[in-house]
Write a protein that holds these residues in place. Structure first.
Motif, short mmCIF file in Angstrom:
data_model
loop_
_atom_site.label_atom_id
_atom_site.label_comp_id
_atom_site.label_asym_id
_atom_site.label_seq_id
_atom_site.Cartn_x
_atom_site.Cartn_y
_atom_site.Cartn_z
N SER A 246 0.80 -1.13 0.00
CA SER A 246 0.17 -0.27 -0.16
C SER A 246 0.72 1.14 -0.15
O SER A 246 1.94 1.94 0.67
N GLU A 247 -0.03 2.66 -0.67
CA GLU A 247 1.06 3.60 -0.68
C GLU A 247 1.46 3.50 1.27
O GLU A 247 2.69 4.57 1.15
N GLY A 248 0.81 3.87 1.78
CA GLY A 248 1.66 4.20 2.92
C GLY A 248 2.41 3.09 3.42
O GLY A 248 3.08 3.77 4.15
N ARG A 249 2.41 2.01 3.51
CA ARG A 249 3.19 0.96 3.83
C ARG A 249 4.15 1.65 2.83
O ARG A 249 5.49 1.49 3.68
N ARG A 250 3.72 1.47 1.51
CA ARG A 250 5.87 2.61 0.95
C ARG A 250 6.75 3.35 1.25
O ARG A 250 7.32 3.09 1.94
N ILE A 251 5.07 4.07 1.56
CA ILE A 251 5.95 5.53 2.68
C ILE A 251 7.17 5.77 3.98
O ILE A 251 7.58 6.29 3.92
N SER A 252 6.09 4.55 4.61
CA SER A 252 6.33 4.44 5.23
C SER A 252 8.38 3.81 5.46
O SER A 252 8.53 4.35 6.52
N GLU A 253 8.22 2.87 4.89
CA GLU A 253 9.41 2.11 4.44
C GLU A 253 10.64 2.83 3.79
O GLU A 253 11.99 2.95 3.88
N LEU A 254 10.16 4.12 3.13
CA LEU A 254 10.56 4.86 2.02
C LEU A 254 11.22 5.56 3.89
O LEU A 254 12.98 6.33 3.36
N GLU A 255 10.30 6.45 4.48
CA GLU A 255 10.88 7.45 5.27
C GLU A 255 12.26 6.61 6.20
O GLU A 255 13.20 6.85 6.95
N LYS A 256 12.36 5.16 6.42
CA LYS A 256 13.03 4.67 7.21
C LYS A 256 14.48 4.15 6.96
O LYS A 256 15.34 4.19 7.41
N HIS A 257 14.36 4.27 5.47
CA HIS A 257 15.88 4.39 4.43
C HIS A 257 15.90 5.18 4.12
O HIS A 257 16.53 5.87 3.21
N MET A 258 15.51 6.46 4.72
CA MET A 258 15.78 7.96 3.98
C MET A 258 17.01 8.63 4.69
O MET A 258 17.82 8.90 3.69
N GLN A 259 17.60 8.01 6.04
CA GLN A 259 18.34 8.40 7.03
C GLN A 259 19.60 7.92 5.72
O GLN A 259 20.59 9.07 5.44
N GLU A 260 19.88 6.79 5.37
CA GLU A 260 20.73 5.96 5.25
C GLU A 260 20.64 6.64 3.10
O GLU A 260 22.07 6.85 3.09
N ALA A 261 19.84 7.12 2.46
CA ALA A 261 20.19 7.67 1.10
C ALA A 261 20.54 9.07 1.47
O ALA A 261 21.42 9.41 0.33
N LEU A 262 20.46 9.89 2.23
CA LEU A 262 20.64 11.27 2.37
C LEU A 262 22.26 11.03 2.40
O LEU A 262 22.81 12.13 2.20
N THR A 263 22.74 10.28 3.37
CA THR A 263 23.95 10.42 2.94
C THR A 263 24.94 9.91 2.11
O THR A 263 25.91 10.74 1.70
N TYR A 264 24.15 9.54 0.68
CA TYR A 264 24.46 9.98 -0.43
C TYR A 264 24.73 11.11 -1.42
O TYR A 264 25.37 11.73 -2.63
N TYR A 265 23.98 11.78 -1.06
CA TYR A 265 22.92 12.86 -1.34
C TYR A 265 23.91 13.83 -1.32
O TYR A 265 24.12 14.35 -0.58
N LYS A 266 24.64 14.32 -2.76
CA LYS A 266 24.72 15.69 -3.13
C LYS A 266 24.18 16.91 -4.28
O LYS A 266 24.16 16.27 -4.99
N PRO A 267 24.24 17.60 -3.28
CA PRO A 267 22.56 18.60 -4.59
C PRO A 267 23.45 18.49 -6.48
O PRO A 267 25.11 18.49 -6.06
#
Length: 269
Positions: A246-267
């Motif tokens: 579900s979109e709600g489950r998907r958003i919850s999982e995305l939020e869970k992994h967001m900090q990991e992804a942000l460590t790779y982020y360079k605009p």
């Protein structure tokens, strides 16, 4: 039937087809050689493009955007695999990015990096970062061989064996249909996709990483799925009735992994 299928899958796994994915660490049933699937993908991709309206980047800013985003996403994947010392796993990939004129809200990636985005998706993505999240997700399905898993399971279930060439010669239509279904060609992203919840959430997690490495803000993926939820107009079945999260489950999982992804982020500058 479920017990029989699971038993057949277990036998196939034990006999030949199980391996551990070097990125995700998950054990996978992949009976089919990737090189054979890539060869089949080239043929099916050209057939699909010849029967649909492909929009040229030279005449369309949207098509130009799809190419640009695709190039950045795939460069991020290549960089990540090089850092892991596993670049050879991308052998045979000849990336292509096409925008196809269709009202369908969909995108997909075949083996070997054959990517299509439908114009119907763009009103929902709305910006490059959200498009990057979708393309990163679809690329993850391809490089993690999710389609190979789905097709392997389908071939076991249908008694087609593990030789793609034999399956194509004995049951060409059934094998072709299995291939197209396994890679989501023609499936609406707002409906039930042919990937399991595990595949979808795995593709979401690493799609965030490719998005961030490509210089796009991965947090836009959350806004994207909120728009997806709005666009679905409540037509999706409850999550427990679907293999698609579900979109709600998907958003919850995305939020869970967001900090990991942000460590790779360079605009992108």
């Amino acid at each position: 039937m479920t017990r029989i299928f699971l038993a057949l899958t277990a036998v196939a796994c034990l006999s030949a087809g199980c391996s551990n994915n070097s990125v995700t660490g998950r054990s996978q049933l992949t009976l089919l050689p990737e090189s054979e699937l890539q060869s089949m993908a080239v043929s099916e991709y050209q057939t699909f493009l010849s029967s649909n309206k492909v929009i040229s980047p030279s005449t369309s800013k949207d098509a130009e955007m799809v190419t640009r985003v695709g190039q950045r996403i795939t460069a991020a994947v290549q960089q990540y695999y090089a850092q892991k010392g596993i670049s050879s796993q991308l052998d045979g990939y000849k990336w292509e990015y096409k925008l196809v004129d269709s009202k369908e809200v969909n995108a997909w990636c075949m083996p070997g990096g054959k990517i299509v985005v439908y114009t119907g998706l763009l009103p929902i993505t709305q910006n490059e970062a959200a498009l990057a999240a979708v393309m990163g997700h679809e690329v993850s399905h391809a490089i993690f061989q999710h389609g190979n898993e789905r097709m392997s399971q389908g071939m076991v279930q249908q008694g087609l064996g593990s030789a793609l060439s034999v399956a194509l010669s004995s049951k060409p239509a059934a094998t072709q249909n299995l291939f197209m279904t396994a890679y989501g060609v023609g499936s609406n992203v707002l409906g039930t996709l042919p990937f399991s919840r595990k595949h979808e959430l795995e593709a979401d997690r690493y799609g965030l990483i490719w998005t961030a490495m490509a210089g796009y803000n991965p947090q836009e993926a959350i806004n994207l799925w909120k728009r997806m939820e709005t666009a679905s107009n409540g037509q999706k079945p409850p999550e427990f009735l679907s293999t698609h999260p579900s979109e709600g489950r998907r958003i919850s999982e995305l939020e869970k992994h967001m900090q990991e992804a942000l460590t790779y982020y360079k605009p992108v500058k």
